[in-house]
Design a protein around this motif. Sequence first.
Motif, PDB file in Angstrom:
ATOM      1  N   ASN A 102       0.831  -1.212   0.000  1.00  0.00           N
ATOM      2  CA  ASN A 102       0.000   0.000   0.000  1.00  0.00           C
ATOM      3  C   ASN A 102       0.857   1.249   0.000  1.00  0.00           C
ATOM      4  OD1 ASN A 102      -2.453  -1.248  -0.054  1.00  0.00           O
ATOM      5  ND2 ASN A 102      -2.598  -1.392   2.174  1.00  0.00           N
ATOM      6  N   PHE A 103       1.958   1.196   0.728  1.00  0.00           N
ATOM      7  CA  PHE A 103       2.836   2.368   0.789  1.00  0.00           C
ATOM      8  C   PHE A 103       3.341   2.721  -0.613  1.00  0.00           C
ATOM      9  CE2 PHE A 103       6.513   4.970   1.711  1.00  0.00           C
ATOM     10  CZ  PHE A 103       5.994   5.812   2.691  1.00  0.00           C
ATOM     11  N   LEU A 104       3.570   1.682  -1.406  1.00  0.00           N
ATOM     12  CA  LEU A 104       4.031   1.905  -2.786  1.00  0.00           C
ATOM     13  C   LEU A 104       2.973   2.625  -3.614  1.00  0.00           C
ATOM     14  CD1 LEU A 104       5.757  -1.513  -3.527  1.00  0.00           C
ATOM     15  CD2 LEU A 104       6.842   0.727  -3.719  1.00  0.00           C
ATOM     16  N   LYS A 105       1.713   2.481  -3.196  1.00  0.00           N
ATOM     17  CA  LYS A 105       0.622   3.060  -3.994  1.00  0.00           C
ATOM     18  C   LYS A 105       0.250   4.483  -3.597  1.00  0.00           C
ATOM     19  CE  LYS A 105      -1.600  -1.413  -4.529  1.00  0.00           C
ATOM     20  NZ  LYS A 105      -2.500  -2.206  -3.700  1.00  0.00           N
ATOM     21  N   LEU A 106       0.826   5.010  -2.522  1.00  0.00           N
ATOM     22  CA  LEU A 106       0.481   6.369  -2.076  1.00  0.00           C
ATOM     23  C   LEU A 106       0.818   7.380  -3.170  1.00  0.00           C
ATOM     24  CD1 LEU A 106       1.656   7.145   1.585  1.00  0.00           C
ATOM     25  CD2 LEU A 106      -0.676   7.078   0.699  1.00  0.00           C
ATOM     26  N   GLU A 107      -0.165   8.128  -3.603  1.00  0.00           N
ATOM     27  CA  GLU A 107       0.075   9.073  -4.703  1.00  0.00           C
ATOM     28  C   GLU A 107       0.489  10.426  -4.144  1.00  0.00           C
ATOM     29  OE1 GLU A 107      -3.625   8.768  -6.854  1.00  0.00           O
ATOM     30  OE2 GLU A 107      -2.792   7.184  -8.113  1.00  0.00           O
ATOM     31  N   LEU A 108       1.577  10.414  -3.396  1.00  0.00           N
ATOM     32  CA  LEU A 108       2.069  11.637  -2.754  1.00  0.00           C
ATOM     33  C   LEU A 108       3.592  11.617  -2.762  1.00  0.00           C
ATOM     34  CD1 LEU A 108      -0.302  11.486   0.324  1.00  0.00           C
ATOM     35  CD2 LEU A 108      -0.213  13.394  -1.287  1.00  0.00           C
ATOM     36  N   PRO A 109       4.223  12.800  -2.897  1.00  0.00           N
ATOM     37  CA  PRO A 109       5.686  12.823  -2.855  1.00  0.00           C
ATOM     38  C   PRO A 109       6.194  12.338  -1.496  1.00  0.00           C
ATOM     39  CG  PRO A 109       4.817  14.892  -3.710  1.00  0.00           C
ATOM     40  CD  PRO A 109       3.651  14.124  -3.162  1.00  0.00           C
ATOM     41  N   THR A 110       7.080  11.354  -1.549  1.00  0.00           N
ATOM     42  CA  THR A 110       7.545  10.661  -0.349  1.00  0.00           C
ATOM     43  C   THR A 110       9.066  10.731  -0.285  1.00  0.00           C
ATOM     44  OG1 THR A 110       5.652   9.210  -0.488  1.00  0.00           O
ATOM     45  CG2 THR A 110       7.522   8.346   0.673  1.00  0.00           C
ATOM     46  N   PHE A 111       9.587  10.991   0.905  1.00  0.00           N
ATOM     47  CA  PHE A 111      11.050  11.088   1.034  1.00  0.00           C
ATOM     48  C   PHE A 111      11.689   9.704   0.837  1.00  0.00           C
ATOM     49  CE2 PHE A 111      14.961  10.986   3.638  1.00  0.00           C
ATOM     50  CZ  PHE A 111      15.691  11.893   2.877  1.00  0.00           C
ATOM     51  N   GLY A 112      12.758   9.651   0.021  1.00  0.00           N
ATOM     52  CA  GLY A 112      13.471   8.395  -0.229  1.00  0.00           C
ATOM     53  C   GLY A 112      13.009   7.732  -1.511  1.00  0.00           C
ATOM     54  N   ASN A 113      13.601   6.571  -1.756  1.00  0.00           N
ATOM     55  CA  ASN A 113      13.284   5.830  -2.975  1.00  0.00           C
ATOM     56  C   ASN A 113      12.394   4.646  -2.611  1.00  0.00           C
ATOM     57  OD1 ASN A 113      13.227   4.304  -5.267  1.00  0.00           O
ATOM     58  ND2 ASN A 113      15.450   4.066  -5.457  1.00  0.00           N
ATOM     59  N   ARG A 114      11.144   4.713  -3.015  1.00  0.00           N
ATOM     60  CA  ARG A 114      10.218   3.661  -2.598  1.00  0.00           C
ATOM     61  C   ARG A 114      10.522   2.293  -3.208  1.00  0.00           C
ATOM     62  NH1 ARG A 114       4.223   6.101  -2.599  1.00  0.00           N
ATOM     63  NH2 ARG A 114       5.058   7.887  -3.732  1.00  0.00           N
ATOM     64  N   LYS A 115      11.344   2.281  -4.265  1.00  0.00           N
ATOM     65  CA  LYS A 115      11.685   0.979  -4.873  1.00  0.00           C
ATOM     66  C   LYS A 115      12.419   0.083  -3.873  1.00  0.00           C
ATOM     67  CE  LYS A 115      12.545   2.715  -9.470  1.00  0.00           C
ATOM     68  NZ  LYS A 115      13.714   3.137 -10.243  1.00  0.00           N
ATOM     69  N   VAL A 116      13.033   0.707  -2.875  1.00  0.00           N
ATOM     70  CA  VAL A 116      13.780  -0.073  -1.883  1.00  0.00           C
ATOM     71  C   VAL A 116      12.864  -1.081  -1.168  1.00  0.00           C
ATOM     72  CG1 VAL A 116      13.501   1.508   0.088  1.00  0.00           C
ATOM     73  CG2 VAL A 116      15.531   0.105  -0.081  1.00  0.00           C
ATOM     74  N   LEU A 117      11.582  -0.755  -1.080  1.00  0.00           N
ATOM     75  CA  LEU A 117      10.642  -1.631  -0.377  1.00  0.00           C
ATOM     76  C   LEU A 117      10.585  -3.015  -1.008  1.00  0.00           C
ATOM     77  CD1 LEU A 117       7.740   0.856   0.315  1.00  0.00           C
ATOM     78  CD2 LEU A 117       8.992  -0.453   2.032  1.00  0.00           C
ATOM     79  N   LEU A 118      10.726  -3.058  -2.335  1.00  0.00           N
ATOM     80  CA  LEU A 118      10.664  -4.343  -3.031  1.00  0.00           C
ATOM     81  C   LEU A 118      11.863  -5.220  -2.672  1.00  0.00           C
ATOM     82  CD1 LEU A 118       9.675  -2.924  -6.529  1.00  0.00           C
ATOM     83  CD2 LEU A 118       8.158  -3.957  -4.827  1.00  0.00           C
ATOM     84  N   TRP A 119      12.974  -4.581  -2.312  1.00  0.00           N
ATOM     85  CA  TRP A 119      14.189  -5.312  -1.986  1.00  0.00           C
ATOM     86  C   TRP A 119      14.283  -5.623  -0.504  1.00  0.00           C
ATOM     87  CZ3 TRP A 119      17.693  -7.203  -5.436  1.00  0.00           C
ATOM     88  CH2 TRP A 119      17.444  -6.851  -6.763  1.00  0.00           C
ATOM     89  N   GLU A 120      13.673  -4.788   0.290  1.00  0.00           N
ATOM     90  CA  GLU A 120      13.844  -4.893   1.722  1.00  0.00           C
ATOM     91  C   GLU A 120      12.788  -5.777   2.364  1.00  0.00           C
ATOM     92  OE1 GLU A 120      12.200  -1.747   3.580  1.00  0.00           O
ATOM     93  OE2 GLU A 120      13.493  -1.715   5.325  1.00  0.00           O
TER      94      GLU A 120
END
Length: 355
Positions: A102-120
């Motif tokens: 769900n965090f990946l789907k937030l349509e808001l500017p977010t600090f950091g690189n959200r792609k990291v979530l897929l790896w972490e």
Amino acid sequence: MDKKFINDILAAYDIKNLTIATVCSHSSLQIFNGAKKEGFKTLGITIGGREKFYDAFPLGKPDEFIRVESYDEIFSLKEELIERNAIIIPHGSFVEYLGAENFLKLELPTFGNRKVLLWESDRKKEREWLEKAGLTMPKEIKNPKDIDKPVIVKYHGAKGGKGFFIAKTYEEFEERINWNKPFTIQEFVMGTRYYLHYFYSPIQDNAYKLSKGSLQLLSMDRRDETTIDEVQRIGSIKELEEVGIHPTFVVTGNIPIVMRESLLPKVFSMGENVVETSLELFDGVIGSFCLETVVTEDLEFKVFEISARIVAGTNPYISGSPYSELIQPNLSTGRRIAQEIKYAASHNLLEEILS
Ligand code: ATP
């Protein structure tokens, strides 16, 4: 989340009037405190109401609260947050309770690189990343029948070590395992634990230089985990296990710590390799991240996890740590995040650090 989509939202922002926003829990006191020190407006999203608690800490209280009743409702705040030129700061419980997907789907500017979530958030990919970076991770035991020395059994998605247990033989493992839940078995690494708090900036060259940008070590902590850390007060683990009491790993606090200086170069080279590999794999782990390590008696680091955001272990250092004091007085991780956003905004580089 498509980068172009976020960049389009950003293009319409009044960047002289940004708001730092996050969910009120976990590290938000520090995030708001740091943002205020850097002159930002702050906004706290409360889930089911926690405003009263914040009155006790005026310098960690956001300027404004928005209340929702559940994490899912955060999605309905999109327009309101965009109107306030909000930048979302992720932290442990925010990502955990909203869920990485769900965090990946937030349509808001977010600090950091959200792609990291897929790896972490996938233990296999996390291991691929860290081992590619040359870090030593605890050995994984694929077949429980191969247990011939102490192991730690970790259930997937367990929050804060809940349900983890130690086994020394297959028989002990079999006695305690819940086969219905997916789990991983790791060698139990004997040594001392250090949770290392780094900050990677892809846009500033004023620290430990990397191929792009630079790296800082802001602080380190040790977690206080119940009951394992206090178990010796009533007897040895063996004695307790004989009467059916098993140590647990539930985090209840964080203890400040410094490390012998001769280990620091290794700390930087591990951080460097993690960042350089992340740049190859997914455009980089941006901002704060934490390597969770055990140092063995041979002074070798074994890394059992990475958290790619501000962690609770930085909270003892709201007014600086023995390391961040050598960078700038009163520099917390929360404040460092705000500084990065401020620097990026004034150099037209926000797209480089937000996703
Ligand atoms: P979090 O997401 O909060 O970091 P988690 O639920 O993913 O926690 P871990 O951090 O992997 O769990 O482990 C919880 C605790 O178990 C650690 O803080 C540490 O004390 C202990 N631990 C984990 N792995 C090992 C290991 N291989 N050897 C020794 N102790 C370990």
